[in-house]
Design a protein around this motif. Structure first.
Motif, PDB file in Angstrom:
ATOM      1  N   GLY A   1       0.644  -1.306  -0.073  1.00  0.00           N
ATOM      2  CA  GLY A   1       0.219   0.077   0.062  1.00  0.00           C
ATOM      3  C   GLY A   1       0.722   1.274  -0.024  1.00  0.00           C
ATOM      4  O   GLY A   1       0.305   2.281  -0.158  1.00  0.00           O
ATOM      5  N   GLY A   2       2.035   0.896  -0.080  1.00  0.00           N
ATOM      6  CA  GLY A   2       3.002   2.354  -0.031  1.00  0.00           C
ATOM      7  C   GLY A   2       3.126   3.056   1.292  1.00  0.00           C
ATOM      8  O   GLY A   2       3.525   4.309   1.614  1.00  0.00           O
ATOM      9  N   VAL A   3       2.679   2.522   2.518  1.00  0.00           N
ATOM     10  CA  VAL A   3       2.813   3.042   3.673  1.00  0.00           C
ATOM     11  C   VAL A   3       4.189   2.965   4.509  1.00  0.00           C
ATOM     12  O   VAL A   3       4.691   3.562   5.148  1.00  0.00           O
ATOM     13  N   PHE A   4       4.499   1.615   4.268  1.00  0.00           N
ATOM     14  CA  PHE A   4       5.882   1.224   5.099  1.00  0.00           C
ATOM     15  C   PHE A   4       6.676   0.841   3.989  1.00  0.00           C
ATOM     16  O   PHE A   4       6.519   0.496   2.688  1.00  0.00           O
ATOM     17  N   THR A   5       8.240   0.945   4.421  1.00  0.00           N
ATOM     18  CA  THR A   5       9.337   0.572   3.653  1.00  0.00           C
ATOM     19  C   THR A   5       9.787  -0.903   4.399  1.00  0.00           C
ATOM     20  O   THR A   5       9.276  -1.346   5.445  1.00  0.00           O
ATOM     21  N   PHE A   6      10.778  -1.468   3.375  1.00  0.00           N
ATOM     22  CA  PHE A   6      11.189  -2.511   4.191  1.00  0.00           C
ATOM     23  C   PHE A   6      12.183  -2.273   5.318  1.00  0.00           C
ATOM     24  O   PHE A   6      12.262  -2.723   6.332  1.00  0.00           O
ATOM     25  N   GLU A   7      12.805  -1.012   5.411  1.00  0.00           N
ATOM     26  CA  GLU A   7      13.292  -0.307   6.502  1.00  0.00           C
ATOM     27  C   GLU A   7      12.581  -0.215   7.796  1.00  0.00           C
ATOM     28  O   GLU A   7      12.718  -0.351   8.942  1.00  0.00           O
ATOM     29  N   ASP A   8      11.223   0.295   7.728  1.00  0.00           N
ATOM     30  CA  ASP A   8      10.289   0.210   8.588  1.00  0.00           C
ATOM     31  C   ASP A   8      10.023  -1.103   9.166  1.00  0.00           C
ATOM     32  O   ASP A   8      10.016  -1.431  10.418  1.00  0.00           O
ATOM     33  N   LYS A   9       9.850  -1.907   8.211  1.00  0.00           N
ATOM     34  CA  LYS A   9       9.660  -3.543   8.816  1.00  0.00           C
ATOM     35  C   LYS A   9      10.972  -3.975   9.492  1.00  0.00           C
ATOM     36  O   LYS A   9      10.591  -4.603  10.641  1.00  0.00           O
ATOM     37  N   GLU A  10      12.004  -3.678   9.087  1.00  0.00           N
ATOM     38  CA  GLU A  10      13.250  -4.040   9.834  1.00  0.00           C
ATOM     39  C   GLU A  10      13.215  -3.155  11.477  1.00  0.00           C
ATOM     40  O   GLU A  10      13.607  -3.878  12.305  1.00  0.00           O
ATOM     41  N   ARG A  11      12.914  -1.995  11.316  1.00  0.00           N
ATOM     42  CA  ARG A  11      12.970  -1.544  12.621  1.00  0.00           C
ATOM     43  C   ARG A  11      12.022  -1.997  13.697  1.00  0.00           C
ATOM     44  O   ARG A  11      12.256  -1.989  14.727  1.00  0.00           O
ATOM     45  N   ILE A  12      10.803  -2.367  13.177  1.00  0.00           N
ATOM     46  CA  ILE A  12       9.816  -2.872  13.984  1.00  0.00           C
ATOM     47  C   ILE A  12      10.342  -4.422  14.394  1.00  0.00           C
ATOM     48  O   ILE A  12       9.951  -4.729  15.624  1.00  0.00           O
ATOM     49  N   ASP A  13      10.675  -5.077  13.506  1.00  0.00           N
ATOM     50  CA  ASP A  13      11.288  -6.620  13.712  1.00  0.00           C
ATOM     51  C   ASP A  13      12.403  -6.529  14.952  1.00  0.00           C
ATOM     52  O   ASP A  13      12.599  -7.517  15.429  1.00  0.00           O
ATOM     53  N   HIS A  14      13.028  -5.390  15.142  1.00  0.00           N
ATOM     54  CA  HIS A  14      14.113  -5.458  16.012  1.00  0.00           C
ATOM     55  C   HIS A  14      13.622  -5.465  17.575  1.00  0.00           C
ATOM     56  O   HIS A  14      14.410  -5.642  18.422  1.00  0.00           O
ATOM     57  N   GLU A  15      12.370  -5.098  17.792  1.00  0.00           N
ATOM     58  CA  GLU A  15      11.827  -5.208  19.046  1.00  0.00           C
ATOM     59  C   GLU A  15      11.708  -6.646  19.322  1.00  0.00           C
ATOM     60  O   GLU A  15      11.675  -7.552  18.546  1.00  0.00           O
ATOM     61  N   VAL A  16      11.809  -7.130  20.755  1.00  0.00           N
ATOM     62  CA  VAL A  16      11.597  -8.174  21.022  1.00  0.00           C
ATOM     63  C   VAL A  16      10.589  -9.094  21.176  1.00  0.00           C
ATOM     64  O   VAL A  16      10.283  -9.964  20.587  1.00  0.00           O
ATOM     65  N   THR A  17       9.551  -8.438  21.748  1.00  0.00           N
ATOM     66  CA  THR A  17       8.238  -9.087  22.043  1.00  0.00           C
ATOM     67  C   THR A  17       7.200  -8.813  20.914  1.00  0.00           C
ATOM     68  O   THR A  17       7.533  -7.734  20.191  1.00  0.00           O
ATOM     69  N   ARG A  18       6.381  -9.629  20.679  1.00  0.00           N
ATOM     70  CA  ARG A  18       5.315  -9.420  19.759  1.00  0.00           C
ATOM     71  C   ARG A  18       4.553  -7.812  20.300  1.00  0.00           C
ATOM     72  O   ARG A  18       4.162  -6.977  19.465  1.00  0.00           O
ATOM     73  N   ALA A  19       4.173  -7.862  21.445  1.00  0.00           N
ATOM     74  CA  ALA A  19       3.468  -6.410  21.982  1.00  0.00           C
ATOM     75  C   ALA A  19       4.527  -5.251  21.590  1.00  0.00           C
ATOM     76  O   ALA A  19       4.026  -4.107  21.082  1.00  0.00           O
ATOM     77  N   ASP A  20       5.984  -5.356  21.643  1.00  0.00           N
ATOM     78  CA  ASP A  20       6.623  -4.174  21.550  1.00  0.00           C
ATOM     79  C   ASP A  20       6.688  -4.063  20.215  1.00  0.00           C
ATOM     80  O   ASP A  20       6.965  -2.819  19.626  1.00  0.00           O
ATOM     81  N   LYS A  21       6.550  -4.963  19.246  1.00  0.00           N
ATOM     82  CA  LYS A  21       6.597  -4.826  17.874  1.00  0.00           C
ATOM     83  C   LYS A  21       5.309  -4.070  17.233  1.00  0.00           C
ATOM     84  O   LYS A  21       5.356  -3.106  16.456  1.00  0.00           O
ATOM     85  N   ALA A  22       4.291  -4.666  17.993  1.00  0.00           N
ATOM     86  CA  ALA A  22       2.982  -3.918  17.863  1.00  0.00           C
ATOM     87  C   ALA A  22       2.882  -2.422  18.214  1.00  0.00           C
ATOM     88  O   ALA A  22       2.463  -1.550  17.397  1.00  0.00           O
ATOM     89  N   ARG A  23       3.520  -2.089  19.136  1.00  0.00           N
ATOM     90  CA  ARG A  23       3.530  -0.644  19.776  1.00  0.00           C
ATOM     91  C   ARG A  23       4.297   0.221  18.709  1.00  0.00           C
ATOM     92  O   ARG A  23       4.138   1.206  18.330  1.00  0.00           O
ATOM     93  N   GLU A  24       5.728  -0.460  18.349  1.00  0.00           N
ATOM     94  CA  GLU A  24       6.577   0.256  17.459  1.00  0.00           C
ATOM     95  C   GLU A  24       5.836   0.284  16.062  1.00  0.00           C
ATOM     96  O   GLU A  24       5.871   1.508  15.367  1.00  0.00           O
ATOM     97  N   LEU A  25       4.996  -0.401  15.587  1.00  0.00           N
ATOM     98  CA  LEU A  25       4.206  -0.520  14.552  1.00  0.00           C
ATOM     99  C   LEU A  25       3.244   0.660  14.539  1.00  0.00           C
ATOM    100  O   LEU A  25       3.123   1.617  13.497  1.00  0.00           O
TER     101      LEU A  25
END
Length: 73
Positions: free
Chosen positions: A24-48
Motif C-alpha cells: 500500500g506504499g505506507v511502510f518500507t522494508f526499513e520500517d519493517k526491519e525497525r519494527i522487527d528489531h523489537e523483542v516481544t510481539r507487543a513491543d513490535k505492535a507498539r512500534e508499528l
C-alpha cells in the motif's frame, strides 16, 4: 484512543499485515526491519503503531484495510 492502543498491542501480530502495508506504499522494508528489531510481539505492535502515526493521513486507511482479513473485530 488509549483503550484501542491497548487492544491493538494485545492482539496484533505485525507480521500479519506487513505485506499489505508495504504494498500500500505506507511502510518500507526499513520500517519493517525497525519494527522487527523489537523483542516481544507487543513491543513490535507498539512500534508499528508509532511508525504508522508518522506516515500521514492516508496510512490509517491502508492500516485499517490490512487489519480486516485477520482482525475483523
Amino acid at each position: 484512543m488509549r483503550q484501542n492502543l491497548v487492544n491493538l498491542t494485545a492482539d496484533l501480530d505485525p507480521k500479519d499485515i506487513y505485506d499489505q502495508l508495504i504494498e500500500g506504499g505506507v511502510f518500507t522494508f526499513e520500517d519493517k526491519e525497525r519494527i522487527d528489531h523489537e523483542v516481544t510481539r507487543a513491543d513490535k505492535a507498539r512500534e508499528l503503531i508509532s511508525v504508522l502515526c508518522r506516515k500521514g493521513p492516508r496510512a490509517f486507511g491502508v492500516f485499517r484495510d490490512a487489519l480486516k482479513p485477520k482482525y475483523p473485530h
